[in-house]
Design an enzyme around this catalytic site. Structure first.
Site, PDB file in Angstrom:
ATOM      1  N   HIS A 174     -46.495   9.077 -21.852  1.00  0.00           N
ATOM      2  CA  HIS A 174     -47.352   9.292 -20.686  1.00  0.00           C
ATOM      3  C   HIS A 174     -46.508   9.514 -19.436  1.00  0.00           C
ATOM      4  O   HIS A 174     -45.495   8.860 -19.235  1.00  0.00           O
ATOM      5  CB  HIS A 174     -48.243   8.058 -20.484  1.00  0.00           C
ATOM      6  CG  HIS A 174     -48.998   8.050 -19.197  1.00  0.00           C
ATOM      7  ND1 HIS A 174     -49.992   8.945 -18.902  1.00  0.00           N
ATOM      8  CD2 HIS A 174     -48.902   7.253 -18.107  1.00  0.00           C
ATOM      9  CE1 HIS A 174     -50.482   8.690 -17.702  1.00  0.00           C
ATOM     10  NE2 HIS A 174     -49.834   7.673 -17.189  1.00  0.00           N
ATOM     11  N   GLU A 176     -51.061  13.033 -16.436  1.00  0.00           N
ATOM     12  CA  GLU A 176     -52.099  12.559 -15.521  1.00  0.00           C
ATOM     13  C   GLU A 176     -51.818  13.087 -14.127  1.00  0.00           C
ATOM     14  O   GLU A 176     -50.686  13.035 -13.647  1.00  0.00           O
ATOM     15  CB  GLU A 176     -52.080  11.031 -15.516  1.00  0.00           C
ATOM     16  CG  GLU A 176     -53.063  10.367 -14.610  1.00  0.00           C
ATOM     17  CD  GLU A 176     -52.946   8.839 -14.637  1.00  0.00           C
ATOM     18  OE1 GLU A 176     -53.766   8.196 -13.965  1.00  0.00           O
ATOM     19  OE2 GLU A 176     -52.032   8.304 -15.305  1.00  0.00           O
TER      20      GLU A 176
END
Length: 144
Positions: A86, A134
C-alpha cells in the site's frame, strides 16, 4: 523513550517508500501515465521516482534487490517484498474530482472511496501488480 531515559532524536519524515513489481517497464509506464512523477534514477533492478519534491517512490523489480548491491558509495543491504502493498499520495481536497476524472479517463477503476471522521476522503485503486494506491485529502489523519 530510549534506554537512556531521553526521547529519541526527531526524524524529519518518511523519505522513501518501496513497492516490489514484476515488470519495471510496465510499472514505470503506469506511474508515468497516472502521476507523471519525474524519474530520479533507474537501472535493471530499480526505478526511483520523485513524489512532489518531498519523497521518493522506489519501484524495485521483485527479487532484484534480494542480494546486497555494491554501489560506488557503499553497500545497500539485501531486501525484498511480496504481496499486495500500500502507498498513499496526499492531494488537495479541491483536486479530488480532477483525480477521479483522470483515473476514469485512464481506465483505472476506483476500488473504494472512504469518508473519514475528521472530514477527509480517500480514493483507492490498484497498480498493475495489485498494490493498493490511495489518494488522500487533508483531514484523514490529525497530522494531515
Amino acid at each position: 523513550m530510549n534506554g537512556s531515559g531521553q526521547g529519541a532524536p526527531k526524524v524529519r519524515g518518511i523519505l522513501e517508500s518501496a513497492l516490489y513489481v514484476e515488470n519495471l517497464a510496465r510499472s514505470a509506464a503506469f506511474y508515468d501515465r497516472v502521476f507523471d512523477f519525474p524519474h530520479l534514477f533507474g537501472n535493471d533492478a530499480l526505478i526511483a521516482l520523485d513524489v512532489a519534491g518531498a519523497g521518493v517512490l522506489l519501484l524495485f523489480r521483485r527479487g532484484g534487490s534480494a542480494k546486497a548491491q555494491e554501489m560506488p558509495g557503499g553497500v545497500i543491504p539485501a531486501h525484498d517484498g511480496e504481496g499486495k502493498l500500500h502507498a498513499a499520495f496526499a492531494i488537495a481536497a479541491d483536486d479530488l474530482p480532477v483525480w477521479e476524472k483522470r483515473l476514469d479517463q485512464l481506465g483505472i477503476a476506483v476500488e473504494s472511496r472512504m469518508s473519514w471522521p475528521l472530514g477527509g476522503t480517500s480514493v483507492y485503486f490498484r497498480d498493475p501488480d495489485g498494490h493498493l494506491l490511495e489518494l488522500v485529502t487533508p483531514k484523514v489523519w490529525p497530522t494531515y
